[in-house]
Design a protein around this motif. Structure first.
Motif, PDB file in Angstrom:
ATOM      1  N   ASP A 176       0.816  -1.205   0.000  1.00 32.13           N
ATOM      2  CA  ASP A 176       0.000   0.000   0.000  1.00 32.13           C
ATOM      3  C   ASP A 176       0.856   1.264   0.000  1.00 32.13           C
ATOM      4  OD1 ASP A 176      -2.105  -1.737   0.171  1.00 32.13           O
ATOM      5  OD2 ASP A 176      -2.817  -1.067   2.125  1.00 32.13           O
ATOM      6  N   VAL A 177       1.951   1.239   0.742  1.00 39.46           N
ATOM      7  CA  VAL A 177       2.825   2.411   0.846  1.00 39.46           C
ATOM      8  C   VAL A 177       4.270   1.963   0.609  1.00 39.46           C
ATOM      9  CG1 VAL A 177       3.479   4.411   2.237  1.00 39.46           C
ATOM     10  CG2 VAL A 177       1.236   3.365   2.571  1.00 39.46           C
ATOM     11  N   PRO A 178       4.682   1.833  -0.653  1.00 41.77           N
ATOM     12  CA  PRO A 178       6.056   1.405  -0.946  1.00 41.77           C
ATOM     13  C   PRO A 178       7.080   2.321  -0.307  1.00 41.77           C
ATOM     14  CG  PRO A 178       4.711   1.334  -2.935  1.00 41.77           C
ATOM     15  CD  PRO A 178       3.889   2.036  -1.886  1.00 41.77           C
ATOM     16  N   GLY A 179       8.087   1.709   0.326  1.00 40.79           N
ATOM     17  CA  GLY A 179       9.166   2.483   0.920  1.00 40.79           C
ATOM     18  C   GLY A 179       8.896   3.015   2.302  1.00 40.79           C
ATOM     19  N   TYR A 180       7.758   2.635   2.914  1.00 43.41           N
ATOM     20  CA  TYR A 180       7.464   3.162   4.252  1.00 43.41           C
ATOM     21  C   TYR A 180       8.524   2.689   5.236  1.00 43.41           C
ATOM     22  CZ  TYR A 180       4.707   4.995   8.097  1.00 43.41           C
ATOM     23  OH  TYR A 180       4.281   5.721   9.178  1.00 43.41           O
ATOM     24  N   PHE A 181       9.007   3.597   6.073  1.00 42.37           N
ATOM     25  CA  PHE A 181      10.158   3.292   6.933  1.00 42.37           C
ATOM     26  C   PHE A 181       9.847   2.223   7.977  1.00 42.37           C
ATOM     27  CE2 PHE A 181      12.731   4.262  10.759  1.00 42.37           C
ATOM     28  CZ  PHE A 181      13.974   3.937  10.248  1.00 42.37           C
ATOM     29  N   VAL A 182       8.681   2.283   8.590  1.00 42.84           N
ATOM     30  CA  VAL A 182       8.305   1.299   9.614  1.00 42.84           C
ATOM     31  C   VAL A 182       7.321   0.327   8.965  1.00 42.84           C
ATOM     32  CG1 VAL A 182       7.425   0.927  11.937  1.00 42.84           C
ATOM     33  CG2 VAL A 182       8.577   3.065  11.383  1.00 42.84           C
ATOM     34  N   SER A 183       7.837  -0.686   8.295  1.00 43.27           N
ATOM     35  CA  SER A 183       6.978  -1.593   7.529  1.00 43.27           C
ATOM     36  C   SER A 183       6.773  -2.940   8.204  1.00 43.27           C
ATOM     37  CB  SER A 183       7.558  -1.815   6.124  1.00 43.27           C
ATOM     38  OG  SER A 183       8.855  -2.379   6.209  1.00 43.27           O
ATOM     39  N   THR A 184       7.546  -3.251   9.231  1.00 40.71           N
ATOM     40  CA  THR A 184       7.418  -4.543   9.902  1.00 40.71           C
ATOM     41  C   THR A 184       7.280  -4.349  11.406  1.00 40.71           C
ATOM     42  OG1 THR A 184       9.793  -4.868  10.267  1.00 40.71           O
ATOM     43  CG2 THR A 184       8.876  -5.617   8.136  1.00 40.71           C
ATOM     44  N   VAL A 185       6.672  -5.335  12.030  1.00 39.35           N
ATOM     45  CA  VAL A 185       6.535  -5.303  13.485  1.00 39.35           C
ATOM     46  C   VAL A 185       7.900  -5.339  14.153  1.00 39.35           C
ATOM     47  CG1 VAL A 185       5.641  -6.560  15.484  1.00 39.35           C
ATOM     48  CG2 VAL A 185       4.230  -6.315  13.428  1.00 39.35           C
ATOM     49  N   ASP A 186       8.812  -6.131  13.608  1.00 38.48           N
ATOM     50  CA  ASP A 186      10.158  -6.221  14.198  1.00 38.48           C
ATOM     51  C   ASP A 186      10.844  -4.861  14.222  1.00 38.48           C
ATOM     52  OD1 ASP A 186       9.901  -8.902  14.694  1.00 38.48           O
ATOM     53  OD2 ASP A 186      11.085  -9.558  12.971  1.00 38.48           O
ATOM     54  N   ARG A 187      10.722  -4.107  13.134  1.00 35.37           N
ATOM     55  CA  ARG A 187      11.353  -2.783  13.116  1.00 35.37           C
ATOM     56  C   ARG A 187      10.693  -1.870  14.135  1.00 35.37           C
ATOM     57  NH1 ARG A 187      13.217   0.665   7.924  1.00 35.37           N
ATOM     58  NH2 ARG A 187      15.133  -0.472   8.411  1.00 35.37           N
ATOM     59  N   ALA A 188       9.367  -1.886  14.194  1.00 35.50           N
ATOM     60  CA  ALA A 188       8.673  -1.032  15.156  1.00 35.50           C
ATOM     61  C   ALA A 188       9.094  -1.357  16.581  1.00 35.50           C
ATOM     62  CB  ALA A 188       7.162  -1.186  15.003  1.00 35.50           C
ATOM     63  N   LEU A 189       9.170  -2.644  16.911  1.00 38.65           N
ATOM     64  CA  LEU A 189       9.559  -3.042  18.265  1.00 38.65           C
ATOM     65  C   LEU A 189      11.002  -2.642  18.567  1.00 38.65           C
ATOM     66  CD1 LEU A 189       7.881  -6.560  18.499  1.00 38.65           C
ATOM     67  CD2 LEU A 189       7.156  -4.445  19.643  1.00 38.65           C
ATOM     68  N   ALA A 190      11.879  -2.743  17.567  1.00 30.74           N
ATOM     69  CA  ALA A 190      13.270  -2.343  17.769  1.00 30.74           C
ATOM     70  C   ALA A 190      13.371  -0.843  18.031  1.00 30.74           C
ATOM     71  CB  ALA A 190      14.109  -2.730  16.552  1.00 30.74           C
ATOM     72  N   LEU A 191      12.602  -0.044  17.310  1.00 30.05           N
ATOM     73  CA  LEU A 191      12.607   1.404  17.515  1.00 30.05           C
ATOM     74  C   LEU A 191      12.061   1.760  18.894  1.00 30.05           C
ATOM     75  CD1 LEU A 191      11.330   2.348  13.968  1.00 30.05           C
ATOM     76  CD2 LEU A 191      13.559   3.021  14.892  1.00 30.05           C
ATOM     77  N   ILE A 192      11.022   1.054  19.303  1.00 31.94           N
ATOM     78  CA  ILE A 192      10.473   1.273  20.643  1.00 31.94           C
ATOM     79  C   ILE A 192      11.524   0.949  21.700  1.00 31.94           C
ATOM     80  CG2 ILE A 192       8.776   0.394  22.299  1.00 31.94           C
ATOM     81  CD1 ILE A 192       6.849   0.063  19.876  1.00 31.94           C
ATOM     82  N   GLU A 193      12.222  -0.141  21.512  1.00 30.75           N
ATOM     83  CA  GLU A 193      13.258  -0.543  22.471  1.00 30.75           C
ATOM     84  C   GLU A 193      14.394   0.462  22.500  1.00 30.75           C
ATOM     85  OE1 GLU A 193      14.954  -2.844  25.417  1.00 30.75           O
ATOM     86  OE2 GLU A 193      12.968  -3.018  24.515  1.00 30.75           O
ATOM     87  N   GLU A 194      14.793   0.958  21.330  1.00 32.97           N
ATOM     88  CA  GLU A 194      15.905   1.907  21.248  1.00 32.97           C
ATOM     89  C   GLU A 194      15.604   3.219  21.964  1.00 32.97           C
ATOM     90  OE1 GLU A 194      18.566   2.309  17.663  1.00 32.97           O
ATOM     91  OE2 GLU A 194      16.855   1.272  16.746  1.00 32.97           O
ATOM     92  N   THR A 195      14.342   3.545  22.109  1.00 37.32           N
ATOM     93  CA  THR A 195      13.973   4.811  22.747  1.00 37.32           C
ATOM     94  C   THR A 195      13.384   4.598  24.135  1.00 37.32           C
ATOM     95  OG1 THR A 195      11.912   4.715  21.457  1.00 37.32           O
ATOM     96  CG2 THR A 195      13.678   6.120  20.619  1.00 37.32           C
ATOM     97  N   GLY A 196      13.740   3.492  24.769  1.00 36.82           N
ATOM     98  CA  GLY A 196      13.392   3.290  26.168  1.00 36.82           C
ATOM     99  C   GLY A 196      12.124   2.526  26.447  1.00 36.82           C
ATOM    100  N   GLY A 197      11.466   2.021  25.400  1.00 32.69           N
ATOM    101  CA  GLY A 197      10.298   1.173  25.601  1.00 32.69           C
ATOM    102  C   GLY A 197       9.016   1.902  25.949  1.00 32.69           C
ATOM    103  N   GLU A 198       9.003   3.219  25.817  1.00 36.35           N
ATOM    104  CA  GLU A 198       7.829   3.993  26.241  1.00 36.35           C
ATOM    105  C   GLU A 198       6.753   4.069  25.164  1.00 36.35           C
ATOM    106  OE1 GLU A 198       6.841   8.459  28.034  1.00 36.35           O
ATOM    107  OE2 GLU A 198       8.907   7.841  27.653  1.00 36.35           O
ATOM    108  N   ALA A 199       7.159   4.132  23.909  1.00 35.42           N
ATOM    109  CA  ALA A 199       6.178   4.151  22.821  1.00 35.42           C
ATOM    110  C   ALA A 199       5.466   2.796  22.765  1.00 35.42           C
ATOM    111  CB  ALA A 199       6.857   4.463  21.495  1.00 35.42           C
ATOM    112  N   GLU A 200       4.316   2.772  22.116  1.00 38.27           N
ATOM    113  CA  GLU A 200       3.521   1.558  22.045  1.00 38.27           C
ATOM    114  C   GLU A 200       3.260   1.181  20.592  1.00 38.27           C
ATOM    115  OE1 GLU A 200      -0.002   2.017  24.440  1.00 38.27           O
ATOM    116  OE2 GLU A 200       1.126   3.088  25.995  1.00 38.27           O
TER     117      GLU A 200
END
Length: 267
Positions: free
Chosen positions: A149-173
């Protein structure tokens, strides 16, 4: 009993936004969520939306940060290196509007980007969003959006989203849309169970056409049963495109709502 939210970016779009809030309540939804009520010529004052939600008796769950220049193909700004000032302004505007209208969360839209510079830009903007949201009592959500639906979207997988959340202290959901997970080849039931502690909101739609959730290849009843077993107490967002457009199109496709609310076992 499960709780369901109407995403007014896709549902009841033949009505004004305040009218759509009322229609969602009459249809039996428990909450509403929004795309960009604060952006563009269709934007409405936050107090008007807040009043409509109060009159309907529905909470407002979340809204998105601005896409940027949609005509130029922007689909979020937070991962776009060199556009940090614009991204921060979009974050601040979304948070201010969410606070004013009574929404509980803001979805941080990443945009189309890749590489180390995009990663660094997104982390910096996510940290800014978290720091700004914290004193306002707002939550920050990250949603993996499929690249069909959105080619090239930066956060395209759950794994990437979870890694970004972890990198910033786990506060985002995690905002986990089962449609996007399935379109990327994942099994939503497995992902929901594995990522459950980080999930802040869930959305559903039919796969692969993003129509009503009782149509398509993804069977939701067993998935919803699994959510009940996990003890999910949040709302499930109906973010799909009704097959029938125009007046009455959303209502005509809502036969799924009562059955999904009861879960598979209720018949």
């Amino acid at each position: 009993m499960l709780l369901f939210s109407a995403n007014l970016g896709f549902l009841f779009t033949d009505l004004s936004l305040p009218e759509a809030v009322g229609a969602a309540a009459r249809a039996g939804f428990d909450a509403v969520e929004l795309h960009w009520p604060h952006v563009g010529p269709a934007a409405i004052p936050a107090d008007e939306l807040k009043s409509a939600a109060a009159e309907a008796g529905l909470p407002i769950l979340a809204l998105n940060t601005a896409r940027g220049d949609a005509a130029a193909g922007d689909f979020g700004l937070s991962a776009l290196a060199g556009r940090e000032r614009e991204a921060r302004a979009a974050i601040d505007a979304a948070l201010a509007y969410a606070s004013a209208c009574g929404a509980g969360a803001v979805h941080l839209m990443a945009g189309k980007a890749e590489g180390p510079e995009a990663h660094a830009a997104f982390l910096a903007n996510l940290r800014h969003a978290l720091a700004s949201a914290r004193p306002q009592g707002l939550r920050i959500l990250l949603e993996p959006i499929n690249t069909f639906d959105v080619p090239g979207y930066f956060v395209s997988t759950v794994d990437r989203a979870l890694a970004l959340i972890e990198e910033t202290g786990g506060e985002a959901e995690l905002l986990l849309d089962c449609y996007h997970v399935a379109r990327m080849g994942g099994d939503p039931a497995t992902v929901l169970a594995e990522a459950f502690p980080k999930i802040g909101h869930i959305q559903i739609a039919g796969v692969p056409d993003r129509g009503e959730p009782d149509q398509g290849a993804l069977a939701y009843p067993p998935l919803l049963d699994g959510l009940q077993r996990l003890g999910y107490a949040g709302h499930i967002g109906a973010e799909y495109r009704p097959r029938l457009s125009g007046a009455g199109g959303t209502e005509a496709g809502l036969t799924w709502l009562a059955a999904f609310r009861r879960g598979r076992g209720a018949g």
